[in-house]
Structure formats: structure tokens, C-alpha cells
Design a protein around this motif. Structure first.
Motif, short mmCIF file in Angstrom:
data_model
loop_
_atom_site.label_atom_id
_atom_site.label_comp_id
_atom_site.label_asym_id
_atom_site.label_seq_id
_atom_site.Cartn_x
_atom_site.Cartn_y
_atom_site.Cartn_z
N ILE A 156 0.85 -1.21 0.00
CA ILE A 156 0.00 0.00 0.00
C ILE A 156 0.88 1.25 0.00
O ILE A 156 0.64 2.20 -0.76
CB ILE A 156 -0.97 0.00 1.21
CG1 ILE A 156 -1.99 -1.13 1.03
CG2 ILE A 156 -1.67 1.35 1.36
CD1 ILE A 156 -2.92 -1.34 2.20
N LYS A 180 -7.92 -1.40 -0.55
CA LYS A 180 -6.99 -0.49 -1.24
C LYS A 180 -6.10 -1.26 -2.22
O LYS A 180 -5.68 -0.74 -3.24
CB LYS A 180 -6.06 0.21 -0.23
CG LYS A 180 -6.73 1.29 0.57
CD LYS A 180 -5.68 1.94 1.45
CE LYS A 180 -6.31 2.86 2.46
NZ LYS A 180 -5.40 3.19 3.55
N MET A 184 -6.18 0.42 -5.80
CA MET A 184 -5.04 1.32 -6.11
C MET A 184 -4.21 0.88 -7.32
O MET A 184 -3.78 1.74 -8.10
CB MET A 184 -4.13 1.48 -4.87
CG MET A 184 -4.78 2.28 -3.76
SD MET A 184 -3.74 2.36 -2.30
CE MET A 184 -2.60 3.66 -2.74
#
Ligand code: ADP
Length: 311
Positions: A156, A180, A184
Motif C-alpha cells: 500500500i 486499497k 489502487m
């Protein structure tokens, strides 16, 4: 054409991930609990999904930097030398004083069944600070490659810094992934088994894979690639396009590391062949991965640029 929002003409690839040493023992069958049996041979290979993918891209001529950790042991030193020898930049491969180099112990029976224990060691110690120390190279990278053999928060952090294209290989699959890590990355890439774990759906056919791909897009992925072994790969994107890219038909000898060959080649192509569409890059990544399964081993089976018939 693939848009990453970058205008730079550099072609750097950064891989944040694991370095493992694989000890592979071959035996007539798997031992029972508490039993000792004689094996026929034991081989040792440089492995770990992160390093495998870095090596796959570097063997094609990619400008690759590895961010990872090895232990303060002979294997760690040897791993760094090995990566250097293959032109992978190791400035951000840290020797960890309080951990051993990651080890995978694998027993393969004549039937092809296997038992595997992975001791991640130094790989588990890779942390957000290591990523921040590499922020200059990560921010400058055209392509960032990540997997899940190192802590998810590390991935992350790297994604937060990334300005280029990012590929997250969801391997090994984890049941409760942080959303995420789906939303992402530019590309979320998994094989059929991993797709099944991430979606809870059975993935045994191309049509199952399409359903799993839709589910991953619904969960927030931007582009999904599901590799389908000899059947190639499925490319699906938020914009609704689904493309099945076939793999060349080859005589497979050893499919270990095929997924890593695919990801490394994809990273190389996305970084260096910006004139190519994503579909073309996936097609050529299938060519590289299919070629790799015609030879034994993992890293040593990965091809050079000649596999594409272009310089
Ligand atoms: P993993 O190694 O992660 O299980 P796959 O088995 O899906 O991944 O293989 C990754 C890629 O390797 C495939 O998309 C395909 O291009 C290539 N590949 C794997 N096995 C074969 C095969 N038997 N013949 C041709 N290509 C293969």
C-alpha cells in the motif's frame, strides 16, 4: 494505449517483494506424519515471487530495481550477488540483522503432489520505512510490481508513492484483502486459484474466470488479468472490455514460475513498449511465459528478449 499519467521517457521497473531460497527434494511419494523417507535428489534455487518477477523483467533487458530484504546469512549475500549478476539493481535490498533469508522447503513426489513450507524470515521484516527509503526510485518508476509474499501495508505504501503503472500480483491469495490493494493498482493480476480465493467463486473454466473478473472489477479493481495456464489470459477492464488472449501451444516441461515469467514480461513491455496496447503486452507476456514452461526451473527458465523476435 496504456495511460499512466507519466510523460517521462525513462523505462525503469521497481519490484517490491520477496527473495526466497527454494530447497526442492524429490521423493517417490510424500512422507506421512512422523515418517522419514529417502529422496532421490535435492536442488536449491533462487526464488521468491518478487525476485522471480524482477529477474524475468531483467532477463528481457529491463532496467529493474528490487526493494526487499534478505537475512544476515550466506544465502542473503549470495542472493544479492545473484541479482547483481543478472543486472537487477540491489541498492534497496537490505540485509536484515535479526532474521534469516526466506526459505521455501518443497517436497515433490513422483505423482507431482507436493508439500511446501515457507519461512518468510527477512521478507516479513520488509516495512514501510524501507519503501520510503526507496521513494525516489519508486516515484520515478514507469512500472511498479508488487505481490503479497511481503506485508500488505508495504504494498500500500509503495502504491501511494507510485506515479507510473502499477501491477499487483495477488499471490499468495489472502482471504480478507485490504480493499486499497484492489483499487489502487493499475492492474490486479491473479491465476485461476487466486481468483477463486479473492472472489469466493469457483474458477475452473474461462467462463468462470470471466465471472470472477467481473466480481473483482465490482470490488474496485481497475484492470484485471486472470492467467489461465495453457489457455493464456483474460484481460478485463472497468471500461467493460473483456479480451481473451491465447498463449502459444508449447510442450510444457515445468510450469513452475510461469506466472512470475508472465508478470515480469508484462512489466518489461509496459515500461518499454509504450506504443503497444495492453492487449498486445498481455499477448507477448503469454509468449514469454509459454516459452519459460518449455524449460525446467524457475528463474533459469525465463527467456531473453529474443523470445519476442524483436530487439
Ligand atoms: P501460475 O504460474 O501463477 O499458476 P498460470 O499457470 O496461469 O500461472 O500461467 C501463467 C502464464 O503462463 C499463462 O497465462 C500462459 O501464458 C503461460 N503458461 C502456463 N502454462 C502453460 C502451458 N502449459 N502452455 C502454454 N503456456 C502456458
Amino acid at each position: 494505449m496504456i495511460s499512466s499519467g507519466r510523460t517521462s521517457t525513462s523505462n525503469s521497473i521497481v519490484v517490491v517483494g520477496s527473495c526466497m531460497i527454494d530447497f526442492i527434494s524429490y521423493a517417490p511419494r510424500l512422507p506421512k506424519s512422523g515418517e522419514t523417507i529417502k529422496g532421490s535428489k535435492c536442488v536449491t534455487h533462487f526464488g521468491g515471487k518478487g525476485a522471480n518477477q524482477a529477474v524475468a523483467a531483467a532477463k528481457l533487458g529491463g532496467n529493474v530495481t528490487m526493494v526487499g530484504r534478505v537475512g544476515v546469512d550466506d544465502w542473503g549475500t549470495r542472493y544479492i550477488e545473484h541479482l547483481k549478476h543478472l543486472n537487477v539493481n540491489t541498492d534497496h535490498v537490505k540485509i536484515t540483522l535479526d532474521a534469516q533469508t526466506g526459505i521455501a522447503q518443497i517436497i515433490v513426489a513422483n505423482s507431482g503432489e507436493n508439500l511446501i513450507v515457507i519461512t518468510c524470515g527477512a521478507n516479513d521484516k520488509l516495512d514501510e520505512k524501507d519503501v520510503v527509503l526507496a521513494d525516489t526510485v519508486i516515484k520515478a518508476a514507469d512500472v511498479l510490481v508488487l505481490q503479497l509474499e511481503t506485508p500488505p501495508e508495504v504494498a500500500i505504501k509503495a502504491l501511494e508513492l507510485c506515479k507510473g503503472i502499477s501491477i499487483l500480483n495477488g499471490a499468495p491469495a489472502i482471504a480478507n484483502i485490504d480493499s486499497k490493494l484492489l483499487s489502487m493498482p493499475t492492474i490486479f493480476c491473479v491465476n485461476e486459484l487466486e481468483a477463486a480465493t479473492f472472489t469466493g467463486l469457483p474458477v475452473k473454466s474461462e467462463s468462470d474466470a470471466r465471472k470472477a473478473g467481473v466480481e473483482l472489477l465490482n470490488k474496485g479493481c481497475n484492470n484485471v488479468i486472470i492467467t489461465l495456464g495453457r489457455q493464456g489470459a483474460l484481460l478485463m477492464s472497468k471500461t467493460g472490455k473483456t479480451i481473451h488472449v491465447p498463449s502459444p501451444v508449447v510442450a510444457a516441461v515445468d510450469t513452475t514460475g510461469a506466472g512470475d515469467a508472465f508478470i515480469g514480461a508484462l512489466a518489461y513491455l509496459l515500461a518499454n513498449r509504450k506504443e503497444m496496447s495492453m492487449e498486445m503486452c498481455v499477448g507477448l507476456a503469454c509468449v514469454a511465459a509459454a516459452d519459460s514452461v518449455t524449460r525446467p526451473g524457475t528463474q533459469r527458465s525465463f527467456p531473453g528478449i529474443e523470445v519476442f523476435g524483436m530487439s
